[in-house]
Structures are given as C-alpha cells and as structure tokens.
Design an enzyme around this catalytic site. Structure first.
Site, PDB file in Angstrom:
ATOM      1  N   HIS A 126       0.787  -1.229   0.000  1.00 42.44           N
ATOM      2  CA  HIS A 126       0.000   0.000   0.000  1.00 42.44           C
ATOM      3  C   HIS A 126       0.825   1.287   0.000  1.00 42.44           C
ATOM      4  O   HIS A 126       0.247   2.367   0.036  1.00 42.44           O
ATOM      5  CB  HIS A 126      -0.980  -0.011   1.177  1.00 42.44           C
ATOM      6  CG  HIS A 126      -0.328   0.005   2.534  1.00 42.44           C
ATOM      7  ND1 HIS A 126      -1.000   0.431   3.663  1.00 42.44           N
ATOM      8  CD2 HIS A 126       0.924  -0.354   2.970  1.00 42.44           C
ATOM      9  CE1 HIS A 126      -0.201   0.338   4.723  1.00 42.44           C
ATOM     10  NE2 HIS A 126       0.958  -0.151   4.308  1.00 42.44           N
ATOM     11  N   HIS A 127       2.151   1.188  -0.013  1.00 45.15           N
ATOM     12  CA  HIS A 127       2.966   2.402  -0.125  1.00 45.15           C
ATOM     13  C   HIS A 127       3.358   2.705  -1.565  1.00 45.15           C
ATOM     14  O   HIS A 127       3.961   3.744  -1.838  1.00 45.15           O
ATOM     15  CB  HIS A 127       4.236   2.279   0.724  1.00 45.15           C
ATOM     16  CG  HIS A 127       3.976   2.124   2.184  1.00 45.15           C
ATOM     17  ND1 HIS A 127       3.169   2.993   2.892  1.00 45.15           N
ATOM     18  CD2 HIS A 127       4.399   1.198   3.080  1.00 45.15           C
ATOM     19  CE1 HIS A 127       3.113   2.603   4.159  1.00 45.15           C
ATOM     20  NE2 HIS A 127       3.843   1.511   4.293  1.00 45.15           N
ATOM     21  N   CYS A 128       3.028   1.800  -2.460  1.00 43.60           N
ATOM     22  CA  CYS A 128       3.377   1.996  -3.869  1.00 43.60           C
ATOM     23  C   CYS A 128       2.218   2.652  -4.605  1.00 43.60           C
ATOM     24  O   CYS A 128       1.073   2.211  -4.499  1.00 43.60           O
ATOM     25  CB  CYS A 128       3.716   0.660  -4.518  1.00 43.60           C
ATOM     26  SG  CYS A 128       4.253   0.824  -6.237  1.00 43.60           S
ATOM     27  N   ASN A 141      -0.378   5.286   1.828  1.00 42.06           N
ATOM     28  CA  ASN A 141      -0.285   6.476   0.978  1.00 42.06           C
ATOM     29  C   ASN A 141      -0.235   6.158  -0.516  1.00 42.06           C
ATOM     30  O   ASN A 141      -0.571   7.026  -1.335  1.00 42.06           O
ATOM     31  CB  ASN A 141       0.936   7.306   1.364  1.00 42.06           C
ATOM     32  CG  ASN A 141       2.251   6.562   1.184  1.00 42.06           C
ATOM     33  OD1 ASN A 141       2.366   5.371   1.513  1.00 42.06           O
ATOM     34  ND2 ASN A 141       3.255   7.258   0.678  1.00 42.06           N
TER      35      ASN A 141
END
Length: 317
Positions: free
Chosen positions: A103-105, A147
């Site tokens: 979920h940070h990509c 993010n």
C-alpha cells in the site's frame, strides 16, 4: 476494449479462493535474514493451514505472472522499466491472498518495501472488466498509512478509503491523507480495547456511508505488540478479532471482500494470520457459498457468474 490478459482465466471450480505462489517467499543467499521482514511468512501461513486440513495444494488458486501490459493498467512504462515482473492472482467472491498489500506503492513510485501498486491494480481491473462494479471501499488496517493507493485514487470518487494507522510512523504523507474519507490516527502503544472499538465503529460507519461493490481489506499484522516498525500493542487475539469484525460487516451487507496480509515484521505473524483465517472459516465467514449466499445485489451475482474475475493481487517474485 479491455486489453488481452491471462489473469482472468477461471480457476478450477473446486479451488478455495485462497491465492498463493511459492514465489511469494523471497530468498537471496541468506541475506533476507538481515531484513526485519519475514520473507518466508506467506509459505508458513499456507503450511499452518495445511496442517489444520483447511486447504491442500490442489485447492489453492495459483498466482499468475503479470505481463507489462497488465501492469500498465496502473504503472507508467518508465516505472516498470525499473522493476522485475511480479505475480498476479485472479479470484472470485471472497478471497484471501496471503501475499500482497503493497500500500505504499503508487502508480509511478514505490516505497516502504512496496514495488507494485497491487491494491490500485485490483480495483482498476474490476472497474475495467466487471460489469456493475463501480464503487470500491479500501479498509486499510495496516499500522502504516496507505499512501500509495491514496495518491492513486486522490480524485476518484468511486473509491472510498478508510485508513487506521499509527500517526507517528512512516510514511507521514500529508498530501495522500487528503484522499482518506475516514481517517483514524492512533497513538503509540494503542491496545486491544481502544483499537477494536475504533475499528468496529469506523468499519460500520464507512460501510453505512457508502455501500461498495467490493471491499479491499489490507490486514497488516504489524499492529502486533512488539512489532519493530508498527509501534502499536495489539495482541494476537486482537488481530484475530479485528479480521472477524471486518468480515462480519462485509457478510451482513453481502459485499465481496478481498483480504491481503501486508506488513508484519515478527516471526509469529504467520501463525496469527493462519489462526485468523481458521477463525473466519470456523465462524462460517469464509466458505464456498459466501459470495453468493443470499446476495441481494444482481450486480454482485453477475460478477460471480461471469467468472473468477473479480479480485486481483500482486506479489513480488
């Protein structure tokens, strides 16, 4: 017209909608032992589930490799040129992918151990290929702010994002927070009682505010007490109960749900993930009938009838 892909082929009907590939487990001459992430976590989860007779090798949906054309649904060519190919799994109804949750990509930038925007890709594939799927809710309960998918869906009103995270840790992405519809920022050392109350209240609130056609649930176990990166203090029983709360909310509303396991940086997290899956099974929250039983929404029924095409996920090689 949708692009040609092998990711939406129907898996054999007896398959349990649990997605896995041995390639999820990352090894490199022992150097993986120097990293805080348990690179073999996913294989351990599968082995625990086999020991409990919940699954067998021939009943697991095998992850498929995504082509560049598949990944270009989300990522730019420039970004893909920096990376190796990954694994993409197709699923149906309810699904648990024991890998994934990067979920940070975002579509043009990796981060925080995350190389592919699998959550974004899953949702965009659904919007592109499954008739009647026009709204999605992301419930992100990893200890870190999600993010990547937040940046990708910043101005997309079809996607509702709920994010519960430690306010003090990575990534602290103020811009991405603008995309969160239901934001719950936690303090250091938050424990079970407060955490579960907030999860229950806000999951119910989010799904009452907007009933989606699909839920993508990022079930990170880095909320576990003692996790070196999460900074929270949730017990193993608290994690099992958390997953139960989310699946019960989805089941009551007859909403298909995809769970990915995301972060979790202790050796014991694999056992906890397996215990949570077994609990969901024992409570009747995951079974072959979940996707269709009592479904009131013809769009959902159509999604399931069309194929095993309604959920996708990535994992690193």
């Amino acid at each position: 017209m949708p692009h040609r892909t092998e990711l939406y082929e129907d898996p054999p009907s007896p398959c349990c909608p649990i997605v896995y590939s041995p390639d999820y487990n990352i090894t490199f001459m022992g150097l993986e032992k120097l990293h805080p992430f348990d690179a073999g976590k996913w294989g351990k989860v599968i082995n625990f589930l086999k020991e409990e007779k919940l699954i067998a090798d021939d009943l697991i949906v095998q992850a498929r490799e995504a082509t560049d054309e598949d990944l270009l649904v989300v990522h730019t060519r420039r970004y893909l040129n920096k990376l190796k190919a990954g694994k993409l799994a197709v699923d149906r109804g309810w699904a648990i992918n024991v890998g994934g949750g990067f979920h940070h990509c975002s579509s043009d930038k990796g981060g925080g151990f995350c190389a592919y925007a699998d959550i974004t890709l899953a949702i965009k594939f659904l919007f592109e290929r499954v008739q009647g799927v026009s709204k999605a809710t992301i419930i992100d309960l990893d200890a870190h702010q999600g993010n990547g998918h937040e940046r990708d869906f910043m101005d997309d009103h079809r996607v509702y994002i709920m994010d519960v995270y430690n306010r003090y840790i990575y990534p602290g992405d103020g811009f991405a927070k603008r995309a969160i519809k239901r934001k719950v920022e936690l303090e250091w050392g938050t424990e079970d009682t407060e955490y579960l109350q907030k999860v229950h209240t806000h999951v119910e609130g989010a799904l009452n505010e907007l009933k989606p056609d699909i839920i993508v649930y990022n079930a990170g176990t880095d909320i576990l007490d003692g996790d070196p990166l999460g900074g929270l203090a949730i017990s193993p029983q608290g994690i099992v109960k958390r997953d139960e709360v989310v699946f019960k909310a989805a089941r009551r509303r007859r909403i298909p749900i995809l769970m990915v396991t995301s972060g979790g940086y202790q050796k014991r997290t694999a056992r906890i993930i397996a215990d949570s899956i077994l609990n969901l099974h024992n409570l009747g929250l995951i079974d072959k009938e979940l996707a269709t039983s009592g479904a009131e929404n013809p769009k959902v029924e159509q999604m399931i009838r069309d194929s095993a095409k309604d959920l996708t996920n990535l994992s690193l090689q």
